[in-house]
Structures are given as C-alpha cells and as structure tokens.
Design a protein around this motif. Structure first.
Motif, short mmCIF file in Angstrom:
data_model
loop_
_atom_site.label_atom_id
_atom_site.label_comp_id
_atom_site.label_asym_id
_atom_site.label_seq_id
_atom_site.Cartn_x
_atom_site.Cartn_y
_atom_site.Cartn_z
N SER A 1 -8.62 11.89 17.22
CA SER A 1 -8.62 12.77 16.04
C SER A 1 -9.08 14.18 16.38
O SER A 1 -8.75 15.13 15.67
CB SER A 1 -9.51 12.18 14.95
OG SER A 1 -10.86 12.09 15.41
N SER B 1 -1.23 18.88 21.56
CA SER B 1 -2.27 18.24 20.76
C SER B 1 -1.88 16.83 20.35
O SER B 1 -2.70 15.91 20.38
CB SER B 1 -2.57 19.08 19.51
OG SER B 1 -3.10 20.35 19.85
N LEU C 1 -16.04 14.01 13.45
CA LEU C 1 -14.80 13.24 13.43
C LEU C 1 -14.99 11.83 13.97
O LEU C 1 -14.44 10.85 13.44
CB LEU C 1 -13.72 13.96 14.24
CG LEU C 1 -13.13 15.22 13.59
CD1 LEU C 1 -12.27 15.98 14.58
CD2 LEU C 1 -12.31 14.85 12.35
N PHE D 1 -13.36 8.49 12.65
CA PHE D 1 -12.06 8.24 13.26
C PHE D 1 -12.20 7.96 14.75
O PHE D 1 -13.29 8.02 15.31
CB PHE D 1 -11.14 9.46 13.05
CG PHE D 1 -11.03 9.90 11.62
CD1 PHE D 1 -10.26 9.19 10.72
CD2 PHE D 1 -11.69 11.03 11.16
CE1 PHE D 1 -10.15 9.58 9.39
CE2 PHE D 1 -11.59 11.44 9.85
CZ PHE D 1 -10.82 10.71 8.95
N TRP D 2 -11.05 7.67 15.40
CA TRP D 2 -11.05 7.44 16.85
C TRP D 2 -11.03 8.78 17.58
O TRP D 2 -10.83 9.83 16.99
CB TRP D 2 -9.86 6.56 17.21
CG TRP D 2 -8.58 7.23 17.64
CD1 TRP D 2 -8.02 7.18 18.88
CD2 TRP D 2 -7.69 8.03 16.85
NE1 TRP D 2 -6.84 7.88 18.90
CE2 TRP D 2 -6.62 8.42 17.68
CE3 TRP D 2 -7.69 8.47 15.51
CZ2 TRP D 2 -5.57 9.22 17.23
CZ3 TRP D 2 -6.65 9.26 15.07
CH2 TRP D 2 -5.62 9.62 15.91
N TRP D 3 -11.28 8.74 18.90
CA TRP D 3 -11.48 9.99 19.64
C TRP D 3 -10.26 10.90 19.62
O TRP D 3 -10.38 12.12 19.75
CB TRP D 3 -11.91 9.70 21.09
CG TRP D 3 -10.94 8.88 21.89
CD1 TRP D 3 -11.00 7.54 22.12
CD2 TRP D 3 -9.77 9.34 22.56
NE1 TRP D 3 -9.95 7.14 22.89
CE2 TRP D 3 -9.17 8.24 23.19
CE3 TRP D 3 -9.17 10.60 22.72
CZ2 TRP D 3 -8.00 8.33 23.94
CZ3 TRP D 3 -8.00 10.69 23.47
CH2 TRP D 3 -7.43 9.58 24.07
N ALA E 1 -3.73 13.36 21.57
CA ALA E 1 -4.34 12.49 20.57
C ALA E 1 -4.00 11.02 20.81
O ALA E 1 -4.82 10.13 20.54
CB ALA E 1 -3.90 12.91 19.17
N LEU F 1 -5.82 15.86 16.98
CA LEU F 1 -4.85 15.82 15.89
C LEU F 1 -5.17 16.83 14.78
O LEU F 1 -4.26 17.29 14.08
CB LEU F 1 -4.78 14.40 15.31
CG LEU F 1 -3.43 13.95 14.77
CD1 LEU F 1 -2.34 14.07 15.82
CD2 LEU F 1 -3.51 12.50 14.29
N ILE F 2 -6.43 17.20 14.64
CA ILE F 2 -6.78 18.17 13.60
C ILE F 2 -6.18 19.54 13.87
O ILE F 2 -6.09 20.38 12.97
CB ILE F 2 -8.31 18.32 13.44
CG1 ILE F 2 -8.95 18.74 14.76
CG2 ILE F 2 -8.94 17.06 12.90
CD1 ILE F 2 -10.38 19.19 14.62
#
Length: 488
Positions: free
Chosen positions: A157, A80, A149, A153-155, A84, A160-161
C-alpha cells in the motif's frame, strides 16, 4: 496552482526515498529478503535517480520541463503499481529502479518550473522555501506514512497510494503548468554522466559493505571516474554544455551543493537508524514508530517557508550554516536521549528536523539563485544529484556501520548456540528467535538488541561529526561571499 501541482509530485518523489523504512521489518519477513536484498531495495531508488538526474534536467531545458514532468508522472505511476504487487525481492528492486526513472524525469522539472513561474523575487524565495519544505518534509514523513498504512494494510500500500495523486496531477498539468523549450541537449553527455555517477556510487556502496569486494569497488570506481573525466573534458569544449563548470568556483553555489549532500545524508541516516531502532529494539509497531518520529517530521515540514522568509533577510548562506549547526547539535542530543521516553527525545528530534529542513531551503536558494535563469534545469539537476548522492551515501555508510558494529558486538556465551544467520543482522536474529525455545529466544534477542544499539550510537556520532565539519567548511568558505537573498 502551479506550486500545488509540483509540490504534490515532489512529495511523492520524496516520500518514496524513505517510505519503506517502517515497512522493512515486515517486508523482509514476507519476501524472505536477505540483508543484501534489503539494502538494494532501499538503495535502488536513489542510486538510479542520481545517475539520471543530470541528464533529465538538461533534457527538460531542451524539450520543455512540463513535457518531462508529464512523462515522468506516467513512468512513476506504472512503476508504483508494479512495486505494490511485487511477489519477490528481485521484482521489487527492479520496480524501485523504474520508480527512480520516473522520479528523475520529474524532480528537476519541479524546481525549474518554480524558477520560471515565480518572477517576483520575494514570491520566488517563498516558493523555493515551500519546495524545500516539501522535499525535506516528504523524506521525513515517509516512515510516518508507511507506519500509518501498515497499521491497516499490507506493505504494498505504500506504493499504491501514489496512483490517485498521479492521475489528478496528470489531468491538471497540461492546463496550468507553463513550458520553456530553448536549449540544446547532448545524448552522448547524458550517457557519460549516467555511467560515471552510477559507477562511482556503486564503488562507494561496495567498499562500505562488510563482505564487499575491494576489486569490484576499484573497478567500478575506476570506470566511474574515467567516464566522469571524459564527461568533464567533453563539456568544457562545448558552446552549450549540459553542465557549466564555471558555476562551481562560486563559493555560494559550491556551498549549496555541499550542504545538499550533507543534509540529505543526515536526514536519511537519522530516519533509517531511528525507524529500525524503534521497531527492532524498542518493540514498537510501525504505527508507534511513525508517531515517535513525528517531532522530526513535522519540524522538517514547517521550517521550509520560514527559512525561505529568513533567507530574504539573512541570506541563504547564513540560513544554511546556522541550520546545519542546529542539526548537528540535535544529532548529538539523539545519542544521549534515544533510550528515553517521547518527551525526552522530543527536543533533539525537533532540532534535527528544523536544522535539516532549514539547510535544504538555504541550499536550494543558494544553488538556484546563483545560476542564470536559462540554466535553471541544469542548476536544479546539480542540486538534486547532490540530494540523491547524499541519500545513497547515507544508506550505504549507515547501513554498513550498523552491520559492522552489530557483527562485532554480537557475542554469544560459550554454552549458547544460535543459527549462523542471527550474526548477520538483527532482522535475522528475530526470525531465528521465533524457532527457538522461549528462554533461548529471549536471550538471543537481548544480545542482538544490545549489539544493534552499539551500531546505532556509532552511526549517529559519525553523522553528527560529518555535519559539524560541513558546517565549518561552508561558514569559512563563504565568509567573504555577498549575501544572496531572494532579491537576486
């Protein structure tokens, strides 16, 4: 607590199948990804997972499903982070493949742990319903979460979640989740089935591409078929095989596997075409597209436990085919309402969500309750291979149909010139329009959007037809089967 832990992990696995759908237009633009790159970014995850699920599920029967679950969490978390911050399409595709490795280690374990933990038949039926709701709801909510998201935020993210949830589940699992090592595992069988499934799925992907190579598809298909044939022969001669092919003559088990394939094919297809249509033709932002999908997503999420309760009364088979019929009718409704406003689209989208969520609950119950308890990992793997196989076929089939009908419908006036790339996809047409004079760019976008809509309508009709045929097959083939409920 066990159900909460496995559901949290399953939700991450499921949303990662579709979370990129709303991010694709922006991601394609930022990474300068080609149309082929875009399909591989989407398909790498279900393709690799489908190749590994059979092996990881039966390995979990051997070393313990909790251990496989923990190992998978670590791999999924690392992948992940890499995804990201991917600087290129190639690295993103590779990280999506690594995500699939972690997901394949976890997913069979989630269902097997539920089968082991819930010994009361009624509780088990409800728990399987929750599992199916999370699986279908996660896939359905992927584009919604991605759209929310991307509003802030940027793609990257969307990947990253995963990390904070994984850390929490890692801390809780060793203390709460039970374990069960007790079966043998064959490394050679794992290799055979992985090569066979990947080869076969790659062949399907290649033959469904507009510019695909028939030679490559035939070679890949032949290799896949040969390895699967080798695997089947080897398994039939073993005292404790990875896959008990004696399960498939059971019409309920077989019907559950077919339903799982078709339900995921329809779910992925509907989400892919709708998210693209809302943004690329409708001009919606990712967040607006997410809101437009909410009726389908919420319906798929809430129906699982309800369908689990109904399966205790009606039986899993009846839940399956009635739900499939509802989904098919909903898909037909989508064809006639997709250009309308939110209220016009609401009923068909709800019908699709309720139908496909109900199918997944019925299929999960039919497969898991048709198999002996000591083969829970095996049955879970077969079910999840069915889901990933349907997901991969859905992306390949619908992606190729959209491209095919777009290219055939994209006709420019004789006195109009546009970059050649605009003929490949609507994404490229949008990029090309940005470099043209305003009036010419507007005309190009009108032509591209009309071409995309032709592909959209054709794709939804095909998916609806597939669901109708599968409904008829399951209803007919299981008409004499005993009613299988949570009490079995």
């Amino acid at each position: 607590m066990v159900l909460l832990i496995v559901s949290a992990a399953l939700f991450l696995i499921s949303i990662d199948v579709t979370v990129l759908y709303t991010a694709l237009p922006r991601l394609t633009h930022d990474l300068s990804a080609s149309n082929s790159d875009k399909l591989w970014i989407v398909n790498a995850y279900p393709l690799v997972m489908a190749g590994l699920l059979m092996s990881t599920g039966t390995l979990g029967d051997k070393i313990g499903h909790r251990r496989m679950f923990l190992y998978g969490l670590v791999v999924f978390g690392v992948a992940s982070v890499i995804a990201a911050f991917s600087p290129s399409s190639a690295i993103l595709i590779a990280s999506r493949a690594l995500l699939a490795v972690g997901a394949a280690m976890m997913m069979p374990a989630t269902l097997s742990i539920i089968r082991i933990t819930f010994t009361d038949s009624r509780d088990r039926g409800i728990a399987i319903g929750v599992w199916a709701a999370v699986a279908s709801g996660g896939a359905a909510f992927g584009p919604v979460i991605g759209g929310v998201l991307l509003e802030f935020f940027w793609w990257g993210s969307v990947f990253l979640i995963n990390v904070p949830v994984i850390i929490l589940v890692l801390l809780l699992t060793p203390r709460i989740v039970p374990d069960n090592p007790h079966r043998t595992w064959h490394f050679s069988g794992a290799i055979l089935v992985m090569i066979g499934l990947v080869g076969l799925i790659y062949a399907i992907k290649e033959v469904s591409k507009i510019d695909g190579s028939l030679v490559v598809a035939l070679i890949s298909g032949a290799i896949g078929a040969a390895f699967l044939f080798w695997f089947v022969r080897a398994q039939r001669s073993m005292a404790e095989p990875m896959v008990d092919f004696g399960l498939f003559p059971n019409p309920v088990f077989r019907g559950g596997a077919v339903a799982a394939v078709v339900a995921m094919l329809a779910m992925i297809s509907a989400l892919l075409v709708l998210t693209q249509r809302f943004q690329l033709v409708g001009g919606m932002s990712p967040f607006e597209a997410a809101l437009a999908l909410m009726p389908l997503s919420l319906a798929a999420l809430v129906i699982g436990p309800v369908a689990g309760l109904l399966s205790n009364t009606w039986g899993n088979v009846k839940v399956m085919w009635i739900s499939m019929l509802l989904a098919a009718v909903g898909l037909v409704g989508v064809v006639f309402t997709f250009e309308g406003d939110f209220l016009v689209r609401f009923v068909p989208l709800v019908a699709v969500g309720l139908g496909l969520g109900g199918v997944m609950t019925g299929a999960s119950g039919a497969i898991m309750l048709s198999a002996p308890a000591d083969k829970a990992g095996m049955a879970a793997s077969i079910e999840e291979v069915s889901y990933e196989f349907g997901s991969t076929i859905g992306v390949a089939l619908i992606g190729s149909m959209l491209s095919l009908f777009y290219a055939r419908s994209f006709v420019l006036p004789d006195d109009f010139t546009a970059p050649t790339a605009a003929r490949d996809s609507i994404d490229q047409a949008i990029i090309a329009a940005e470099t043209m004079e305003p009036e010419a760019g507007r005309q190009l976008l009108e032509i591209a959007r009309a071409a995309f809509d032709n592909g959209f309508v054709a794709a939804v009709w095909v998916v609806a037809a597939i669901v109708f045929v599968a409904t008829a097959y399951i209803a007919y083939s299981t008409r004499k089967a005993p009613k299988l409920t949570g009490s079995h």
